[in-house]
Design an enzyme around this catalytic site. Structure first.
Site, PDB file in Angstrom:
ATOM      1  N   GLY A 143      46.297  50.911  36.374  1.00 61.35           N
ATOM      2  CA  GLY A 143      46.934  49.914  35.513  1.00 61.35           C
ATOM      3  C   GLY A 143      46.118  49.781  34.235  1.00 61.35           C
ATOM      4  CG  HIS A 167      43.391  42.898  31.601  1.00 59.59           C
ATOM      5  ND1 HIS A 167      42.068  42.782  31.251  1.00 59.59           N
ATOM      6  CD2 HIS A 167      43.420  43.773  32.639  1.00 59.59           C
ATOM      7  CE1 HIS A 167      41.331  43.554  32.042  1.00 59.59           C
ATOM      8  NE2 HIS A 167      42.129  44.167  32.897  1.00 59.59           N
ATOM      9  CD  GLN A 207      42.263  46.973  30.806  1.00 61.87           C
ATOM     10  OE1 GLN A 207      43.382  47.108  31.278  1.00 61.87           O
ATOM     11  NE2 GLN A 207      41.171  47.354  31.441  1.00 61.87           N
ATOM     12  CG  HIS A 219      43.420  43.710  37.656  1.00 57.24           C
ATOM     13  ND1 HIS A 219      42.160  43.683  38.189  1.00 57.24           N
ATOM     14  CD2 HIS A 219      43.289  44.293  36.429  1.00 57.24           C
ATOM     15  CE1 HIS A 219      41.309  44.227  37.314  1.00 57.24           C
ATOM     16  NE2 HIS A 219      41.973  44.611  36.250  1.00 57.24           N
ATOM     17  CD  GLU A 220      46.169  46.273  34.703  1.00 62.70           C
ATOM     18  OE1 GLU A 220      45.840  46.041  33.518  1.00 62.70           O
ATOM     19  OE2 GLU A 220      45.407  46.852  35.500  1.00 62.70           O
ATOM     20  CB  CYS A 226      38.526  46.018  35.530  1.00 63.39           C
ATOM     21  SG  CYS A 226      39.307  45.673  33.948  1.00 63.39           S
ATOM     22  CG  LEU A 227      40.335  51.707  33.505  1.00 63.85           C
ATOM     23  CD1 LEU A 227      41.485  52.308  32.721  1.00 63.85           C
ATOM     24  CD2 LEU A 227      39.517  52.789  34.191  1.00 63.85           C
TER      25      LEU A 227
HETATM   26 NI    NI Z   1      41.477  45.457  34.387  1.00 68.71          NI
END
Ligand code: NI
Length: 187
Positions: free
Chosen positions: A45, A146, A50, A142-143, A100-101
């Site tokens: 995701g 963000h 991000q 989660h996304e 998470c990236l």
């Molecule tokens: Ni993330």
């Protein structure tokens, strides 16, 4: 084009993202770039903040996780969520290890409800409403966070978070070694 990922310490990750208008310039390109960036970094995701864009859009493709977890419903779960609204979350909260990236090499158990109902526009501006559970719901939650300027570390207990402070500090100073492109916060 693979875009660099903004990591912990960048202010864009802490902003509430803006709604996208149907006339937004370059949206198709952004979507294509987000998928490419997600693949290049082995993510499942990715939300626009991000990649440095404070816009309410995230993309999801859980197919890589379907092999690891033997969950067939993850195989074809590839979606674009534009201006999403989580309408409802319910069920007994469950713990699941998130990564998470934007928080390279940190994984922590996070507890969230197992079911979500979400309204969103797809990449063709078609309005959808769907219900998801399990890992698919988890990726969406989660996304979605963000877009609200939240990170999963905000949802872990303060003691665990404290234990991560050295690592978070290192990330925010750009002292990390990872194999996807990132924007270094203090360089
Ligand atoms: Ni993330």
């Amino acid at each position: 084009m693979e875009l660099p990922v903004y990591v912990y310490g960048m202010s864009v990750l802490r902003k509430v993202a803006s709604e996208i208008s149907e006339t937004e310039d370059g949206l198709d390109q952004l979507i294509a770039d987000m998928f490419e960036t997600m693949r290049a970094s082995d993510g499942i995701g990715l939300a626009a903040p991000q990649v440095g864009k404070s816009l309410r859009i995230f993309v999801v493709d859980t197919s890589p996780a379907s092999e690891d977890r033997d969950e067939p419903e993850l195989k074809d779960f590839r979606r674009v969520f534009v201006n999403p609204i989580i309408l409802e979350e319910w069920g007994d909260p469950w713990a699941f290890e998130e990564g998470c990236l934007s928080l390279p090499k940190i994984r922590e158990e996070v507890t969230r409800p197992p079911n979500v109902r979400i309204e969103y526009f797809d990449e063709h501006w078609e309005l959808k409403e769907e219900v998801f559970d399990g890992v698919r719901a988890r990726v969406i939650q989660h996304e979605y966070d963000h877009l609200e300027g939240k990170l999963f570390i905000d949802r872990i207990n303060p003691i665990r978070r404290k234990l991560l402070s050295a690592r978070l500090n290192a990330i925010s100073r750009g002292r990390i070694d990872i194999d996807y492109k990132i924007v270094y916060p203090r360089k």
